[in-house]
Design an enzyme around this catalytic site. Structure first.
Site, PDB file in Angstrom:
ATOM      1  CB  THR A  10       5.409   0.060  33.661  1.00  0.00           C
ATOM      2  OG1 THR A  10       6.650   0.665  33.954  1.00  0.00           O
ATOM      3  CG2 THR A  10       5.454  -1.407  34.022  1.00  0.00           C
ATOM      4  CB  ALA A 165       9.860   5.178  24.821  1.00  0.00           C
ATOM      5  CB  CYS A 168       4.759   0.722  24.421  1.00  0.00           C
ATOM      6  SG  CYS A 168       3.639   0.395  25.793  1.00  0.00           S
ATOM      7  CB  THR A 171       6.782   2.599  27.332  1.00  0.00           C
ATOM      8  OG1 THR A 171       6.205   1.350  27.714  1.00  0.00           O
ATOM      9  CG2 THR A 171       8.246   2.615  27.698  1.00  0.00           C
TER      10      THR A 171
END
Length: 197
Positions: A10, A165, A168, A171
């Site tokens: 996350t 995002a 990763c 994410t």
């Protein structure tokens, strides 16, 4: 506490600017290398919207910690720092809580704090803090935007989460942002760049 379990899967980002705080969280939930959910909510408004909180780590563990933090916040009459310190002390000393694998990011318009089960309550020097796997990417982008633009806390949080995002794999672009005090009479902004194929 096992660091891999806490960080994995996350990104939660907090940004303080000009008397306003924004906390952003992505929506992806993973188990290993499998995506289980795309639009989970990992952030909350507490104390009537005056305090914001987000979590990284095991969901059930984080929900238990949210409840404990809310209890300490009520006992401390809304004093964020005191509630965070009391939670960290209890988390570290209680045999059951010590097993919980999560981290919390909590904030109000004056301060931003990271809380861990090791008894740490860390306040960043520059008004940017992030937890989770994509945290370093989001924090780096947010720091650059904070230093070199006049964007609002929420705008910085959104742009930085988009960078995270893109970099990763844990994410996604389904980002939820909460602000305190609320912007434009609202307290929740959800953005999703994913398009159905």
């Amino acid at each position: 506490m096992r660091e891999s379990a806490v960080r994995h899967g996350t990104t939660i980002l907090g940004v303080l600017r000009d008397g306003r705080v924004a906390i952003a969280g992505d929506g992806q939930v993973t188990a290993g290398d499998v995506v289980l959910k795309h639009r989970a909510r990992k952030i909350r408004a507490l104390a009537g919207g005056k305090v914001l909180a987000g979590f990284a780590g095991a969901v059930a563990d984080a929900l238990t910690l949210f409840e404990k933090f809310e209890q300490h916040l009520r006992t401390a009459d809304g004093d964020l720092r005191r509630a965070a310190v009391e939670l960290a002390k209890e988390w570290r000393s209680d045999r059951y809580l010590r097993r919980l694998e999560a981290q919390l990011l909590v904030a109000d318009p004056r301060q931003l704090l990271m809380i861990s089960g090791d008894g740490d309550v860390i306040e960043p020097d520059d008004g940017v803090a992030a937890i989770g796997t994509g945290g370093p990417y989001a924090a780096a982008a947010a720091r650059a935007l904070l230093r070199h633009t006049r964007m609002s806390a929420a705008e910085i949080a959104r742009a930085a989460m988009e960078v995270a995002a893109d970099l990763c794999v844990y994410t996604n672009h389904a980002v939820t942002i909460l602000t305190a005090p609320p912007e434009h009479g609202e307290n929740e902004h959800t953005h999703d760049d994913e398009r159905p194929s």
